[in-house]
Design a protein around this motif. Structure first.
Motif, PDB file in Angstrom:
ATOM      1  N   GLY A  10       4.456  11.188  -5.797  1.00  0.00           N
ATOM      2  CA  GLY A  10       3.648  10.574  -6.941  1.00  0.00           C
ATOM      3  C   GLY A  10       2.311  10.440  -6.498  1.00  0.00           C
ATOM      4  N   ALA A  11       1.361  10.193  -7.603  1.00  0.00           N
ATOM      5  CA  ALA A  11      -0.135   9.758  -7.203  1.00  0.00           C
ATOM      6  C   ALA A  11      -0.226   8.454  -6.449  1.00  0.00           C
ATOM      7  CB  ALA A  11      -0.903  10.049  -8.476  1.00  0.00           C
ATOM      8  N   ARG A  12      -1.130   8.284  -5.524  1.00  0.00           N
ATOM      9  CA  ARG A  12      -1.343   7.445  -4.736  1.00  0.00           C
ATOM     10  C   ARG A  12      -2.811   7.218  -4.691  1.00  0.00           C
ATOM     11  NH1 ARG A  12       2.056  10.022  -2.213  1.00  0.00           N
ATOM     12  NH2 ARG A  12       0.788  10.304  -0.329  1.00  0.00           N
ATOM     13  N   THR A  13      -3.522   6.079  -4.905  1.00  0.00           N
ATOM     14  CA  THR A  13      -4.841   5.868  -4.708  1.00  0.00           C
ATOM     15  C   THR A  13      -5.208   6.148  -3.363  1.00  0.00           C
ATOM     16  OG1 THR A  13      -5.063   4.081  -6.511  1.00  0.00           O
ATOM     17  CG2 THR A  13      -6.924   4.303  -4.824  1.00  0.00           C
ATOM     18  N   GLY A  14      -6.270   6.785  -2.996  1.00  0.00           N
ATOM     19  CA  GLY A  14      -6.823   7.300  -1.688  1.00  0.00           C
ATOM     20  C   GLY A  14      -6.108   8.488  -1.236  1.00  0.00           C
TER      21      GLY A  14
END
Length: 85
Positions: A10-14
């Motif tokens: 999934g999408a993760r910040t950074g």
């Protein structure tokens, strides 16, 4: 039976590959010119310290074919801008 959710992915910040440049943009260029654009970027990276104490930096020639399929040779020159004192 209860469903167990996967906690990976999934999408993760950074997350993602970092660039060595401040900001980048996506530009579409003809495939024929991809190698020339890459050579220009390499040359600019190699010459980032060119200043008034160094001679102009001229790249090795890059050969390509124009969009009308004519053979061409391109070279890049980086020189310091001389300030008027």
């Amino acid at each position: 039976m209860t469903e167990v959710k996967n906690k990976h992915g999934g999408a993760r910040t950074g997350a993602g590959r970092k660039t060595k440049y401040e900001k980048t943009v996506v530009t579409r260029v003809p495939e024929k010119y991809h190698d020339v654009i890459a050579a220009l970027i390499r040359h600019l990276d190699e010459c980032e310290l060119v200043d008034k104490n160094y001679n102009d930096a001229v790249s090795a020639p890059v050969f390509l074919r124009s969009l009308k399929d004519k053979p061409q040779q391109v070279t890049f020159t980086v020189s310091a801008i001389k300030k008027n004192d």
